[in-house]
Enzyme design. Structure first.
Site, short mmCIF file in Angstrom:
data_model
loop_
_atom_site.label_atom_id
_atom_site.label_comp_id
_atom_site.label_asym_id
_atom_site.label_seq_id
_atom_site.Cartn_x
_atom_site.Cartn_y
_atom_site.Cartn_z
N LYS A 126 42.37 42.53 48.89
CA LYS A 126 43.22 42.17 47.75
C LYS A 126 44.65 42.63 48.02
O LYS A 126 44.85 43.75 48.54
CB LYS A 126 42.70 42.84 46.46
CG LYS A 126 43.58 42.56 45.26
CD LYS A 126 42.95 43.00 43.96
CE LYS A 126 43.18 44.47 43.62
NZ LYS A 126 44.60 44.85 43.48
N ASP A 176 43.18 50.72 45.29
CA ASP A 176 44.14 51.77 45.65
C ASP A 176 44.34 52.72 44.47
O ASP A 176 45.00 53.76 44.59
CB ASP A 176 45.46 51.18 46.16
CG ASP A 176 46.21 50.39 45.09
OD1 ASP A 176 45.65 50.17 44.00
OD2 ASP A 176 47.37 49.99 45.37
N SER A 177 43.71 52.38 43.32
CA SER A 177 43.67 53.32 42.20
C SER A 177 43.00 54.62 42.62
O SER A 177 43.15 55.65 41.95
CB SER A 177 42.91 52.70 41.02
OG SER A 177 41.69 52.12 41.44
N ASP A 197 41.21 46.95 48.60
CA ASP A 197 42.60 46.85 48.13
C ASP A 197 43.52 47.26 49.28
O ASP A 197 43.33 48.34 49.86
CB ASP A 197 42.78 47.83 46.97
CG ASP A 197 43.71 47.29 45.90
OD1 ASP A 197 44.23 46.18 46.07
OD2 ASP A 197 43.87 47.99 44.88
N GLU A 201 46.71 41.32 35.60
CA GLU A 201 46.71 42.66 34.99
C GLU A 201 47.79 42.77 33.91
O GLU A 201 48.96 42.45 34.13
CB GLU A 201 46.93 43.73 36.08
CG GLU A 201 46.99 45.14 35.48
CD GLU A 201 46.77 46.27 36.47
OE1 GLU A 201 46.44 46.00 37.64
OE2 GLU A 201 46.92 47.44 36.05
O1 KIV Z 1 43.38 49.52 42.35
C1 KIV Z 1 42.75 49.04 41.41
O2 KIV Z 1 41.86 49.68 40.83
C2 KIV Z 1 43.10 47.71 40.95
C3 KIV Z 1 42.42 47.18 39.73
C4 KIV Z 1 43.02 47.78 38.53
C5 KIV Z 1 42.44 45.70 39.69
O3 KIV Z 1 43.91 47.08 41.55
#
Ligand code: KIV
Length: 302
Positions: A127, A58-59, A97, A196
């Site tokens: 995730k 979700d980044s 995610d 994290e």
């Molecule tokens: O969204 C993402 O990129 C993440 C990673 C930092 C683990 O959750």
């Protein structure tokens, strides 16, 4: 068709990294390499580099869509990126995610959205951030046959509640809570847990205590694997990058140099050169020229 995303309806596609293999890697102390990807080229490159797990994070809200935090991205937006990545990832385990709002409301909604990521997005696993309220979501999704990766420590979807983007578990009390959360996620059925932004000794003890692999980001070298965000790793993030990031390239600078070169070439008529242009048969060109001259005689253009 080679460009279609793999059909996972008959089970894992051949050559795919399995959960059994991931568990074996932890047992044999083989480190797990994970990276985020958001489109077909990044999925292809990650796979070609031998990455074990690819996360459509979700980044993407920040790295790709330009938001200030991760909370704004929707399931539908992430599904577009998932489908693109799943068309090119053949070996790595592909993790979707689940964005903010897609699993917080109820177990039922969490399961419905997880199913969308598998059926429509081509994900091998999903995730979810957090523990506590997330635990029954994990249980429900795993019971439906979808593997779940947990995520504790700095969980960006709840960064405001955690006091901002800062390391977690720096007091004994908070460190103990992180250990309990990670164990609870494993017991709820997670096949791996992301740790994290937490002190190395805390991540080391969690890694020692869990039977499933831990994947660290800003959690030191004791974790069973590491994950980095594509843009951070490759030098595509403008401005500040977190202390835990190692940049393996300065792709952003290279792109900027290339684009400036293009702009300068266009302005100076250095591009295109003759090798970049198409020719036509001489006879056809002569015919066209004759028609053009006749047209010039009757038109008031330009
Ligand atoms: O969204 C993402 O990129 C993440 C990673 C930092 C683990 O959750």
């Amino acid at each position: 068709m080679s460009n279609q995303f793999p059909d996972r309806s008959d089970g894992p596609i051949p050559g795919k990294l399995t959960l059994t293999e991931l568990a074996r890697m932890k047992r044999d102390r083989e480190k797990i390499a994970m990276v985020t990807a958001y489109d077909a080229p990044s999925g292809r490159l990650a796979d070609a580099a031998g990455v074990d797990c690819v996360l459509v994070g979700d980044s993407a809200a920040m790295t790709v869509l330009g938001h200030e935090s991760t909370v704004a991205v929707t399931v539908d937006e992430l599904l577009v990126l998932m489908r693109a990545v799943s068309r090119t990832v053949r070996h790595a385990l592909l993790v979707a995610d689940m964005p903010f709002g897609s699993f917080q409301v109820s177990d039922q909604l969490a399961l419905e959205n997880a199913i969308r990521f598998v059926k429509e997005g081509g994900a091998d696993a999903v995730k979810l951030e957090g523990a506590a309220a997330t635990l029954t979501r994990v249980g429900t999704i795993v019971a439906a046959g979808i593997p779940v990766m947990g995520h504790v420590g700095l969980t960006p979807q709840s960064a405001t509640m955690l006091g901002g983007y800062k390391p977690q578990g720096r007091t004994a009390e908070r460190a103990w809570q992180l250990l309990q959360d990670a164990i609870a996620l494993e017991e709820a059925g997670c096949f791996a847990v992301v740790l994290e932004a937490m002190p190395e000794p805390v991540a080391a003890r969690i890694t020692e205590m869990l039977r499933v692999p831990t994947i660290g980001i800003g959690a030191g070298g004791s974790c069973d694997g590491q994950v980095l965000v594509w843009h951070d790793l490759l030098g595509l993030t403008p401005g500040h990058v977190p202390q835990f990031v190692k940049q393996y390239a300065a792709v952003g600078d290279q792109l900027l140099t290339a684009l400036r070169g293009y702009v300068a070439d266009v302005r100076a008529s250095r591009f295109p050169e003759s090798r970049h242009t198409y020719s036509m048969p001489k006879a056809e060109q002569a015919l066209f020229e004759a028609q053009f001259q006749a047209f010039l005689g009757r038109t008031s253009r330009p």
